[in-house]
Enzyme design. Structure first.
Site, PDB file in Angstrom:
ATOM      1  CB  THR A  65       6.007  42.105  36.193  1.00 44.89           C
ATOM      2  OG1 THR A  65       6.879  43.133  36.620  1.00 44.89           O
ATOM      3  CG2 THR A  65       4.939  42.672  35.283  1.00 44.89           C
ATOM      4  CE  LYS A 117       8.092  40.134  40.242  1.00 42.29           C
ATOM      5  NZ  LYS A 117       9.523  40.422  40.261  1.00 42.29           N
ATOM      6  CG  ASP A 121      12.296  37.928  40.247  1.00 44.95           C
ATOM      7  OD1 ASP A 121      12.411  38.062  39.011  1.00 44.95           O
ATOM      8  OD2 ASP A 121      11.271  38.244  40.876  1.00 44.95           O
ATOM      9  N   GLY A 140      17.206  47.206  50.962  1.00 48.44           N
ATOM     10  CA  GLY A 140      15.780  47.026  50.698  1.00 48.44           C
ATOM     11  C   GLY A 140      15.278  45.783  51.405  1.00 48.44           C
ATOM     12  CG  ASN A 192      13.995  48.418  54.203  1.00 47.79           C
ATOM     13  OD1 ASN A 192      14.126  48.737  53.020  1.00 47.79           O
ATOM     14  ND2 ASN A 192      12.814  48.389  54.798  1.00 47.79           N
ATOM     15  CE1 TYR A 213      14.460  46.217  33.258  1.00 51.61           C
ATOM     16  CE2 TYR A 213      14.732  47.728  31.426  1.00 51.61           C
ATOM     17  CZ  TYR A 213      13.990  46.782  32.096  1.00 51.61           C
ATOM     18  OH  TYR A 213      12.776  46.424  31.601  1.00 51.61           O
TER      19      TYR A 213
HETATM   20  P1  ATR Z   1       9.324  45.517  45.767  1.00 49.84           P
HETATM   21  O1  ATR Z   1       8.396  44.356  45.669  1.00 49.84           O
HETATM   22  O2  ATR Z   1       9.651  46.163  44.440  1.00 49.84           O
HETATM   23  O3  ATR Z   1      10.553  45.218  46.559  1.00 49.84           O
HETATM   24  P2  ATR Z   1       8.074  46.817  48.017  1.00 49.84           P
HETATM   25  O4  ATR Z   1       7.749  45.512  48.657  1.00 49.84           O
HETATM   26  O5  ATR Z   1       7.052  47.916  48.048  1.00 49.84           O
HETATM   27  O6  ATR Z   1       8.472  46.663  46.493  1.00 49.84           O
HETATM   28  O7  ATR Z   1       9.430  47.356  48.675  1.00 49.84           O
HETATM   29  C1  ATR Z   1      10.002  48.550  48.280  1.00 49.84           C
HETATM   30  C2  ATR Z   1      11.375  48.680  48.947  1.00 49.84           C
HETATM   31  O8  ATR Z   1      11.981  49.884  48.506  1.00 49.84           O
HETATM   32  C3  ATR Z   1      11.309  48.778  50.466  1.00 49.84           C
HETATM   33  O9  ATR Z   1      12.485  48.227  50.982  1.00 49.84           O
HETATM   34  C4  ATR Z   1      11.262  50.286  50.663  1.00 49.84           C
HETATM   35  O10 ATR Z   1      11.672  50.705  51.941  1.00 49.84           O
HETATM   36  P3  ATR Z   1      10.616  50.743  53.184  1.00 49.84           P
HETATM   37  O11 ATR Z   1      10.441  49.330  53.623  1.00 49.84           O
HETATM   38  O12 ATR Z   1      11.260  51.597  54.196  1.00 49.84           O
HETATM   39  O13 ATR Z   1       9.351  51.329  52.606  1.00 49.84           O
HETATM   40  C5  ATR Z   1      12.256  50.709  49.633  1.00 49.84           C
HETATM   41  N1  ATR Z   1      12.176  52.104  49.186  1.00 49.84           N
HETATM   42  C6  ATR Z   1      11.237  52.650  48.374  1.00 49.84           C
HETATM   43  N2  ATR Z   1      11.553  53.950  48.118  1.00 49.84           N
HETATM   44  C7  ATR Z   1      12.709  54.221  48.775  1.00 49.84           C
HETATM   45  C8  ATR Z   1      13.544  55.373  48.896  1.00 49.84           C
HETATM   46  N3  ATR Z   1      13.236  56.524  48.291  1.00 49.84           N
HETATM   47  N4  ATR Z   1      14.667  55.268  49.650  1.00 49.84           N
HETATM   48  C9  ATR Z   1      14.987  54.118  50.261  1.00 49.84           C
HETATM   49  N5  ATR Z   1      14.232  52.985  50.192  1.00 49.84           N
HETATM   50  C10 ATR Z   1      13.109  53.045  49.457  1.00 49.84           C
END
Ligand code: ATR
Length: 273
Positions: free
Chosen positions: A62, A66, A102, A127, A151, A219
């Site tokens: 987790t 990953k 996943d 995202g 995104n 969740y």
């Molecule tokens: P994970 O592996 O959990 O997907 P990550 O690779 O760090 O974690 O990606 C986090 C995602 O959440 C990204 O799409 C991020 O957007 P950015 O690419 O612009 O950073 C998004 N994200 C995180 N906080 C956010 C927020 N407050 N509003 C919108 N998008 C958010």
């Protein structure tokens, strides 16, 4: 001898995986022990090696490991290779096999638990991080009418769309949040980390078609901000607890060759949530 498995992460204290896998093991009469292992941020590979050396047979991976688990694997499933991330390790003789359950977990929760077909629907995936990447292949396999990735950082969405273009038969596009204005979707999936920060991604209003589903991969006991906003706009909402249970069931199958039923485990978790 009892086979040992573990969830490895940082943080890991709140992981529900030990309860889920213990329930699966009871239901399928599999003799396993399943632990929770906190790996130091700079010590993931060493933690895996030490668990493997201590008769570990496999692990759930987790946050935030990953991608590192992907690099550590000697052999990969197709879906892990496509996702670029591994959430399931199996320690085979002489090799570490990496898989990613996943995306199939998300699709099973949508289609089987929630009864929502993805085929032929307009899907918005919000995202572009690891969670979105893991979901994309299995979502595209369902043949949605269209799949839009949006995104906060638009470039990351565009890169994902290019990466998955060959799997998408032209139905895949990347847009900024602002460019979503005026469009409607049947399924909107929040794969951002915004809920962790108690925020909702800043999506424009009016995205939800009639009877649309808003699905948050996170969740929580109560609606996440994303779910609350969607509910206020008339969408049906779901959180990611079902996805958690379904990805665990698929990992259990990868390790044990036995597919546990998920319904009662999901109900029990929901009651305890
Ligand atoms: P994970 O592996 O959990 O997907 P990550 O690779 O760090 O974690 O990606 C986090 C995602 O959440 C990204 O799409 C991020 O957007 P950015 O690419 O612009 O950073 C998004 N994200 C995180 N906080 C956010 C927020 N407050 N509003 C919108 N998008 C958010």
């Amino acid at each position: 001898m009892t086979d040992r498995y573990a969830v490895i992460g940082n943080p890991v204290a709140h992981s529900r995986s030990p309860d889920i896998h213990a329930a699966f093991a009871r239901a399928t009469a599999q003799d396993i022990e399943y632990l929770r292992l906190l790996a130091p941020l700079q010590g993931f590979a060493a933690a895996v090696e030490s668990f493997r050396g201590a008769d570990g047979r496999g692990a759930s991976i987790t946050v935030p490991f990953k991608e590192e688990a992907f690099r550590l694997s000697d052999a990969l499933s197709d879906r892990a290779r496509t996702a670029g991330a591994v959430n399931t390790l199996r320690f085979d003789p002489g090799r570490i096999y990496g898989d990613n359950t996943d995306g199939i977990g998300l699709v099973r929760d949508l289609t089987q638990n929630l009864g929502i077909a993805v085929a032929g629907r307009r899907v918005l995936l919000v995202g572009a991080g690891g969670a979105a990447r893991g979901a994309l292949g299995p979502l595209l396999d369902q043949n949605p009418a269209s799949l839009v990735i949006a995104n906060r950082t638009e470039m990351r969405a565009a890169e994902l769309a290019v990466h998955f273009a060959s799997a998408a038969a032209g139905a895949l596009a990347a847009l900024s949040f602002a460019a979503l204005s005026g469009r409607q979707f049947d399924i909107v999936i929040n794969a951002t980390a915004a809920s962790l920060a108690g925020e909702a991604p800043p999506l424009p209003g009016g995205l939800y078609a009639a009877a649309a589903l808003a699905y948050d991969m996170m969740y929580a006991k109560h609606d996440t901000p994303f779910m609350a906003l969607a509910r206020a706009q008339g969408a049906q909402v779901a959180d990611g607890l079902g996805m958690l249970v379904e990805q665990a069931a698929e990992s259990f199958f990868v390790w044990r060759g036995v597919r546990p039923a998920t319904g009662t485990v999901l109900e029990a978790l929901r009651r305890a949530c």
